[in-house]
Structure formats: C-alpha cells, structure tokens
Design an enzyme around this catalytic site. Structure first.
Site, PDB file in Angstrom:
ATOM      1  N   GLU A 147       0.862  -1.188   0.000  1.00  0.00           N
ATOM      2  CA  GLU A 147       0.000   0.000   0.000  1.00  0.00           C
ATOM      3  C   GLU A 147       0.894   1.231   0.000  1.00  0.00           C
ATOM      4  O   GLU A 147       1.294   1.740   1.031  1.00  0.00           O
ATOM      5  CB  GLU A 147      -0.925  -0.004   1.222  1.00  0.00           C
ATOM      6  CG  GLU A 147      -1.943   1.115   1.200  1.00  0.00           C
ATOM      7  CD  GLU A 147      -2.761   1.196   2.473  1.00  0.00           C
ATOM      8  OE1 GLU A 147      -3.546   2.155   2.594  1.00  0.00           O
ATOM      9  OE2 GLU A 147      -2.609   0.325   3.356  1.00  0.00           O
ATOM     10  N   HIS A 196      -5.303   6.229  -2.041  1.00  0.00           N
ATOM     11  CA  HIS A 196      -4.453   7.339  -1.594  1.00  0.00           C
ATOM     12  C   HIS A 196      -4.147   8.226  -2.794  1.00  0.00           C
ATOM     13  O   HIS A 196      -2.989   8.498  -3.135  1.00  0.00           O
ATOM     14  CB  HIS A 196      -3.174   6.824  -0.934  1.00  0.00           C
ATOM     15  CG  HIS A 196      -3.401   6.232   0.424  1.00  0.00           C
ATOM     16  ND1 HIS A 196      -3.434   6.996   1.567  1.00  0.00           N
ATOM     17  CD2 HIS A 196      -3.656   4.959   0.806  1.00  0.00           C
ATOM     18  CE1 HIS A 196      -3.671   6.216   2.612  1.00  0.00           C
ATOM     19  NE2 HIS A 196      -3.819   4.981   2.173  1.00  0.00           N
ATOM     20  N   ALA A 215      -8.962   8.450   1.955  1.00  0.00           N
ATOM     21  CA  ALA A 215      -7.744   8.890   1.264  1.00  0.00           C
ATOM     22  C   ALA A 215      -7.990   9.131  -0.221  1.00  0.00           C
ATOM     23  O   ALA A 215      -7.168   8.783  -1.073  1.00  0.00           O
ATOM     24  CB  ALA A 215      -6.605   7.895   1.473  1.00  0.00           C
ATOM     25  N   ASP A 259      -8.108  -3.345   7.413  1.00  0.00           N
ATOM     26  CA  ASP A 259      -7.078  -2.305   7.535  1.00  0.00           C
ATOM     27  C   ASP A 259      -6.533  -2.303   8.961  1.00  0.00           C
ATOM     28  O   ASP A 259      -6.211  -1.250   9.517  1.00  0.00           O
ATOM     29  CB  ASP A 259      -7.628  -0.930   7.152  1.00  0.00           C
ATOM     30  CG  ASP A 259      -6.521   0.071   6.820  1.00  0.00           C
ATOM     31  OD1 ASP A 259      -5.402  -0.364   6.508  1.00  0.00           O
ATOM     32  OD2 ASP A 259      -6.777   1.291   6.886  1.00  0.00           O
ATOM     33  N   GLY A 289      -5.024   3.479  10.138  1.00  0.00           N
ATOM     34  CA  GLY A 289      -5.534   2.124  10.071  1.00  0.00           C
ATOM     35  C   GLY A 289      -6.787   1.982  10.914  1.00  0.00           C
ATOM     36  O   GLY A 289      -7.415   2.971  11.297  1.00  0.00           O
TER      37      GLY A 289
END
Length: 367
Positions: A120, A186, A211, A265, A299
């Site tokens: 990630e 993201h 994100a 997550d 997270g």
C-alpha cells in the site's frame, strides 16, 4: 463428532438443515443432517474470512518487523479472530523495507493463511497520504518493478495500491502484465483519470472513500468512477471510516453488487496492546479509532468478524451478503479459490458464530 448448525456457508451461500462431521482436526464430511442426532449445535458455521489489507496484529506491524516471524505473528493473531487468510500489508516505507518484506513473504510462502503481500504505497498522492510518511512517497519506478517481478517469479500474489494519476501508464501496464493486482487508492484522481487507470490495468479501489477526494455534484472524482465501474472495491466497515449511509449508497448503487468486499485495515492492536509506534509516532486506540498525533486515522482497530456484524447492523443487508464480502468476494478479487467447508478442511479454517454473529468456539476445539 457431528456438529449441526441452523445455517452453514456452503458453495457461496447459507444453507439450513446441514451438519459437519469432524475428527477433531479436520472436517470429514459436510452433509444434510437428516434424522441424525448431532453431538453438538451452533447457530452458524462459515469458512474463515479472507482479509486483503492487514497491516498488523498481535502487537506486530509488518513495517517494523518485515520478517517471517513477524508475518506469522500477524497471521496467528487474526486466525484466532476468525480470519483464515490474509495479505500482510506494507504501507509506504523506504525501498529497503519493501525489499525486506518481499524477501520475508517469499520465504513464508505456503505457510498457513499467508496468501501473498499487499504493498500500500509508496506510490501515492502526498495530498492523500493519511498516516503514510511523506519522506518515502515516490513515483512508481524500476526499483519497485524489480521487487514486483521477483515476487511474481516466486509465484507470490501481489496487490499494489497506488495513485494512478502519478504512475506512468507504461509502468502500470507492465506491472499488470506480471499478474500484479493494481488498486487505486491514496489518490487525487479525477473521475476521468480513474477511468483511464481502469483501461491501463487497475482492477480495484483501496478502502473506498478514504484517502481520496469526496464526490460532489460537479466533481464526481474517483469515488463515483469506482462505484459505477465493475471493478472490485474494498470497504472498511467499522462505522468510523465510512458512515452507514454511505455504505448503503455504495452497496445499492453498484452495477455489480458482488464486487464490494470488506477489509479490516487492521493494525497491531488487533490481538495486541492498545497502542503501537509507526514512523516514530505513537498510535493509540481512542473511542474505537486509531489516531496518530496529527489527528489522522492510522488504520483500523477491528477484525473481520466484527466488520461483518457491524455491516449487517449498520446497513440492514442480509448476513449471507456480508459473509460473502468477507470470504468469497475478496478471494475472487485476487483470483484465489474460495475456502469451502468440505472434507479435509482444517478446523482452524472454520468459524462458528452465535445468533448475533459473534465468534464462538467450535465444539470439541475449546482450549
């Protein structure tokens, strides 16, 4: 031992009137109960969950312990909570940390529950870095492609989250051609950029809504492109990262309702202490959320079985749909064969739930 259940997850759906036979270690049969008297009973039996986004567990974070022992600790913590398969997830870090994690995953190949790796970052948009460290963010490059190539040559499944608008399309297509599953996340991508990414090998979106720019009437952005596509979309269903209303909108609006799946997550606090250190910052559980010193979510503090339960409670969807989102659908997104309750299945891959979808012990396996 013959264990009956009100409902058993069989061939991708919940079925009544069935039971399993077990020798205490593996399932020896899954069949209709008929007129037999069971030795034990549970409300629901299902295969263990598959989680494609597991940063840590059991007090261990992959970024700070990219070793076989660290990966096994993470997998063991989640297995105790009903997750049979994971993609250990490395968030944005230095190139040498990515390389160490790749070495560890290759060495851990074939060990129980370790299905591959999720990278990630670090090829993300700085504006949507979340808790990722700006120092390590970079464009997709040959050094990462070399890591991806080594993993795929070792036949290790790889999921790569990146900001597609910051990646050279040629490199995207090269990674996809290796068999790397590309996920947009993201990111600051517009709707048009997201659609172009889908044309260039992206097949997934990472923790939808989080994100990424939020959609509005004139700028639908990546979120709208994701919802309207037939790509796979991960969702964090802790009730903190995405509101119940937006979860409902997403599940109702998708043209392919079987393309949304749950991710935890999760961080080291699952099966571990209530705090950990990331990039030199202390992260603490506060009111059920993990927050860093900047106030950003870092997270999630949730496991997959709890995610199923909360999703059902928040949205009212049927339990079988929520279970599919934590089992068969993430497997399909990665090209894994789904776990099936069948002869030879280890009981460690089997999960029992009560009427409230809470984890309970399988009879005969209590410590």
């Amino acid at each position: 031992m013959l264990i009956a259940a009100d409902q058993i997850w069989i061939d991708g759906g919940l079925q009544a009137g069935h039971a399993i036979e077990t020798d205490g270690e593996v399932v020896t049969a899954c069949r209709p109960l008929g007129g037999d008297t069971p030795d034990a009973y549970v409300p629901l039996l299902m295969s263990g969950c598959t989680d494609l986004q597991v940063n840590g567990g059991g007090g261990t974070l992959l970024n700070t312990d990219p070793t076989v022992a660290g990966i096994e600790t993470i997998a063991a913590a989640h297995r105790k909570l009903g997750t049979a398969r994971i993609l250990p997830t490395l968030i944005t870090d230095a190139p040498e940390v990515m390389e160490a994690a790749a070495d560890a995953i290759i060495a851990a190949k074939g060990r129980p529950g370790i299905m591959g790796i999720h990278l990630e970052g670090p090829h993300i948009a700085p504006e949507k870095r979340g808790t990722h460290d700006t120092r390590f963010i970079r464009l997709l490059d040959d050094r990462t492609l070399a890591v991806l190539r080594r993993l795929r040559q070792a036949d290790v499944p790889v999921l790569l989250t990146l900001a597609p608008e910051r990646a050279n399309p040629v490199l995207l297509r090269e990674a996809a051609a290796m068999g790397v599953v590309l996920s947009a996340g993201h990111s600051m991508a517009t709707a048009a950029e997201a659609r172009t990414a889908l044309d260039n090998g992206v097949t997934m979106f990472t923790h939808l809504y989080n994100a990424m720019p939020q959609m509005n009437s004139r700028e639908p952005g990546m979120i709208a492109a994701a919802i309207l596509s037939d790509a796979w979309c991960g969702l964090i269903t802790d009730g903190i990262h995405v509101s119940p209303e937006m979860l409902q909108v997403t599940l109702n609006a998708r043209p392919r309702p079987d393309r949304c799946f749950i991710v935890s997550d999760s961080m080291p606090t699952i099966g571990g202490p209530d705090h950990f250190n990331l990039y030199g910052m202390d992260i603490h559980v506060r009111d059920g959320a993990l927050v860093n010193s900047e106030g950003s979510l870092a997270g999630a503090h949730i496991d997959m079985i709890t995610s199923i339960r909360r999703l059902v409670r928040m949205t009212g969807i049927a339990p079988d749909r929520a279970i599919a989102m934590a089992t068969d659908i993430p497997c399909a997104a990665m090209g894994f064969a789904p776990l099936r309750i069948a002869p030879g299945m280890p009981l460690t891959d089997l999960v029992a739930l009560d009427d409230g979808l809470r984890l309970i012990d399988i009879p005969g396996t209590e410590p």
